[in-house]
Design an enzyme around this catalytic site. Structure first.
Site, PDB file in Angstrom:
ATOM      1  N   GLY A  85       0.803  -1.201   0.016  1.00 28.51           N
ATOM      2  CA  GLY A  85       0.094   0.156  -0.150  1.00 28.51           C
ATOM      3  C   GLY A  85       0.845   1.442   0.052  1.00 28.51           C
ATOM      4  CD  GLN A 139       3.399   6.209   2.423  1.00 33.93           C
ATOM      5  OE1 GLN A 139       2.466   5.483   1.722  1.00 33.93           O
ATOM      6  NE2 GLN A 139       4.342   5.474   2.820  1.00 33.93           N
ATOM      7  CB  CYS A 154       5.487   2.633   6.849  1.00 33.92           C
ATOM      8  SG  CYS A 154       4.938   3.980   6.106  1.00 33.92           S
ATOM      9  CG  LEU A 155       8.013   3.995   0.678  1.00 30.86           C
ATOM     10  CD1 LEU A 155       9.439   3.376   0.512  1.00 30.86           C
ATOM     11  CD2 LEU A 155       7.280   4.121  -0.386  1.00 30.86           C
ATOM     12  CG  HIS A 200       0.036   1.773   7.323  1.00 29.51           C
ATOM     13  ND1 HIS A 200       0.925   1.356   8.179  1.00 29.51           N
ATOM     14  CD2 HIS A 200       0.374   2.318   6.466  1.00 29.51           C
ATOM     15  CE1 HIS A 200       2.000   1.857   7.952  1.00 29.51           C
ATOM     16  NE2 HIS A 200       1.944   2.333   6.830  1.00 29.51           N
ATOM     17  CD  GLU A 201      -0.685   2.238   2.591  1.00 26.38           C
ATOM     18  OE1 GLU A 201      -0.449   3.716   2.566  1.00 26.38           O
ATOM     19  OE2 GLU A 201       0.088   1.508   3.221  1.00 26.38           O
ATOM     20  CG  HIS A 261       0.647   7.280   5.212  1.00 27.69           C
ATOM     21  ND1 HIS A 261       1.856   7.911   5.519  1.00 27.69           N
ATOM     22  CD2 HIS A 261       0.935   5.887   5.106  1.00 27.69           C
ATOM     23  CE1 HIS A 261       2.554   6.581   5.987  1.00 27.69           C
ATOM     24  NE2 HIS A 261       2.209   5.461   5.407  1.00 27.69           N
TER      25      HIS A 261
END
Ligand code: NI
Length: 170
Positions: free
Chosen positions: A41, A46, A95-96, A137-138, A141
């Protein structure tokens, strides 16, 4: 983590942007980034685009989060979440934007997502289990929230390689 833009509340996507070449480019860019990272995701903030868009793609076969039920690449524009059952379960999230780390986060496991699709139509999706965690989670952001903010036990913020080496102690 540390870039101020990751902490900002993203703006709703204007309806007139949906379906434009600009939107297609953004979605392609997000997908490239997701694939490079090997994630499941990604949210637009991001990659420093302050708009309320996230993409999720859970491939068949093993992922960095183990074997999961597959979900084809889907873009969620201006999504909202309704918790249908507050009973929570924990997962080791990554997470990225927080490379090399994993953290144990508990979230509700039954939600309904309402969003606009890339064709401009309104859609609903009911999710249970790990996919419900991925979506929360996404979408966090989009409000400038990172999973680390939701860790309640700081001993459960760990390096990925140590988690792999020593295993998870729930
Ligand atoms: Ni993330």
């Amino acid at each position: 983590m540390g870039h101020p833009h990751l902490r900002e509340v993203a703006a709703p996507v204007p309806v007139e942007m949906i379906g434009t070449p600009e939107m297609e480019l953004l979605l392609a860019d997000m997908h490239d980034t997701l694939e490079d990272y090997g994630g499941i995701g990604l949210a637009a903030p991001q990659i420093d685009v302050p708009l309320r868009i996230a993409i999720i793609e859970i491939p068949a076969g093993p992922t960095r989060y183990g074997e999961l039920e597959a979900l084809p690449l889907t873009a969620f524009i201006n999504p909202t979440i309704e918790v249908l059952n507050p009973a929570a379960a924990g997962n080791w999230e990554g997470c990225l934007s927080v490379p090399g780390l994993r953290g144990w986060v508990e979230r509700p496991q039954h939600i309904r997502v309402t969003y606009t699709g890339t064709d401009g139509a309104s859609r609903e999706l009911e999710l249970t289990g790990f996919p419900a965690t991925v979506f929360q989670h996404e979408f966090d952001h989009l409000d400038g929230t990172l999973y680390v903010d939701r860790i309640t036990d700081s001993t459960k913020l760990v390096f990925e390689e140590e988690l792999a080496r020593f295993g998870a102690k729930d």
